[in-house]
Design an enzyme around this catalytic site. Structure first.
Site, PDB file in Angstrom:
ATOM      1  N   GLN A 231      10.911  25.755   0.761  1.00 22.48           N
ATOM      2  CA  GLN A 231       9.819  26.244   1.308  1.00 22.48           C
ATOM      3  C   GLN A 231      10.069  26.986   2.659  1.00 22.48           C
ATOM      4  OE1 GLN A 231       6.172  24.248   0.560  1.00 22.48           O
ATOM      5  NE2 GLN A 231       7.259  23.032  -0.711  1.00 22.48           N
TER       6      GLN A 231
ATOM      7  N   ASP B 278       0.897  -1.144   0.036  1.00 25.26           N
ATOM      8  CA  ASP B 278       0.176  -0.016  -0.018  1.00 25.26           C
ATOM      9  C   ASP B 278       0.804   1.199   0.059  1.00 25.26           C
ATOM     10  OD1 ASP B 278       1.051  -0.129   2.435  1.00 25.26           O
ATOM     11  OD2 ASP B 278      -0.927   0.056   3.541  1.00 25.26           O
ATOM     12  N   GLY B 279       2.208   1.109  -0.199  1.00 29.49           N
ATOM     13  CA  GLY B 279       3.074   2.280  -0.454  1.00 29.49           C
ATOM     14  C   GLY B 279       3.494   2.582   1.404  1.00 29.49           C
ATOM     15  N   GLU B 280       3.273   2.136   2.215  1.00 32.77           N
ATOM     16  CA  GLU B 280       3.803   2.272   3.611  1.00 32.77           C
ATOM     17  C   GLU B 280       5.189   2.063   3.616  1.00 32.77           C
ATOM     18  OE1 GLU B 280       1.221   0.984   6.958  1.00 32.77           O
ATOM     19  OE2 GLU B 280      -0.439   2.099   6.299  1.00 32.77           O
TER      20      GLU B 280
ATOM     21  N   GLY C 190      17.014  25.025 -15.010  1.00 23.24           N
ATOM     22  CA  GLY C 190      16.901  26.138 -15.673  1.00 23.24           C
ATOM     23  C   GLY C 190      17.319  27.535 -15.348  1.00 23.24           C
TER      24      GLY C 190
ATOM     25  N   LYS D 233      17.737  37.475 -11.333  1.00 21.86           N
ATOM     26  CA  LYS D 233      16.750  36.407 -11.562  1.00 21.86           C
ATOM     27  C   LYS D 233      15.012  36.714 -11.144  1.00 21.86           C
ATOM     28  CE  LYS D 233      16.339  32.041  -9.796  1.00 21.86           C
ATOM     29  NZ  LYS D 233      16.555  30.678  -9.401  1.00 21.86           N
TER      30      LYS D 233
END
Ligand code: R5P
Length: 326
Positions: free
Chosen positions: A98, A38-40, A224, A191
């Protein structure tokens, strides 16, 4: 002295952990990690760590959510196995970009990640070139944020007519530090990001005509920023352009962007494993494993790190390096 260091490798960059283990002459403690259907994530430490100072070496690199969760789960397993002290060696710290609310109703995910790591039971963090130094303050535990640039740029120190370029204003401090070591002038690129993942160069501040330029950054993600910067410098008459960045995330169009002909060479550290598909002949990977091993020894012994850090600057520096001018 190093016989009581316990080293655990997460699954994000086992090559790096293996090199650190070889430099230290300390074997990696076996661990089983796997994903359930299940991805756990599941982790099991296969030897006793009771009373040990454990160093977990694991970058929270893409897939970031999986690698971050794995780090938390491994630390939880160590805590419940009565490890005495846990140092998370996170060569690449994901979510570091972030780091602030740029607009209303945005999260500060770097702070959330710091809280999760601390809450899981980590006593200390060692990392390289955090996107911004202030992230150290998101933790209430010691964070050693080391600079890789003196090691990465060492082979470039003999180049003549050198200018160190920051591809954005935020990286100016980083560029200034290397420029000071190499006794070279700096240039800055103004930039702008019109949208997430899009880059525009507005202006180049500083003289780059006829200069060999090293563009330095913490991260090459899509490439980029770097490709854009290289093209702008070339337009303004720069000679050779070499990129130097600590973390090679290399997502999306990175291979295409770094293939830009204005870019002569790309120097990156091994904080993130680069798959064969993402590799280019012009990418040169410099290892931080020896440096990491020295840092681990110093933390384990409770010895000051300044000597090691100064040593790295001295190897690249054209000036006399003292504690005062470091
Ligand atoms: C941004 O401020 C960072 O320092 C890097 O310049 C940026 O994350 C690189 O991203 P990309 O390679 O996708 O342009």
């Amino acid at each position: 002295m190093t016989e009581n260091i316990t080293l655990i490798s997460g699954s994000s960059n086992p090559e790096f952990a293996k090199k650190v283990s070889e430099c230290l002459g300390v074997p990696l403690t076996p661990i089983e990690t796997k994903r359930f259907n299940d991805g756990e994530t599941y982790a099991h430490i296969l030897e006793s760590v009771r009373g040990h100072h454990v160093f977990v070496i694991h970058s929270t690199s893409p897939p970031v959510n999986d690698t971050l969760m794995e780090l938390l789960i491994v630390v939880d397993a160590l805590k419940r196995a009565s490890a005495k002290e846990i140092t998370a060696v996170i060569p690449y710290f994901g979510y570091a970009r972030q780091d602030r609310k740029a607009r209303s109703r945005e999260p500060i995910t770097a702070k959330l990640v710091a809280s999760l790591i601390e809450r899981a039971g980590v006593d200390r963090v060692v990392t390289f070139d955090l996107h911004v130094d202030q992230i150290q303050g998101f933790f209430d535990i010691p964070v050693d944020n080391l600079e890789a640039m003196p090691i990465l740029a060492k082979p470039l120190s003999a180049i003549k007519d050198l200018t160190i370029v920051s591809p954005d204003v935020g990286g100016a401090k980083r560029a200034r530090r290397l420029a000071k070591d190499l006794d070279a002038p700096i240039a800055l690129i103004d930039k702008r990001r019109p949208a997430h993942g899009k880059v525009e160069t507005v202006n180049v501040i500083g003289d780059v005509k006829g200069r060999n330029c090293i563009i330095i950054d913490d991260i090459i993600d899509s490439g980029g920023t770097m490709a854009n910067a290289a093209r702008e410098l070339k337009k303004r008459g720069a000679k050779d352009i070499i990129l130097c960045a600590t973390h090679a995330v290399l997502s999306g169009a990175a291979k295409q962007n770094l293939s830009e002909k204005a870019i002569k060479e790309v120097i990156v550290a091994d904080t993130i494993h680069i798959s064969k598909e993402k590799m280019l002949p012009k990418i040169k990977v410099v290892s931080l494993a020896q440096f990491t091993a020295e840092l681990i020894t110093s933390i384990f012994k409770g010895a000051p790190m300044g000597v090691i850090v100064r040593g790295k600057h001295e190897q690249v520096s054209k000036r006399e390096y003292t504690e005062e001018n470091a």
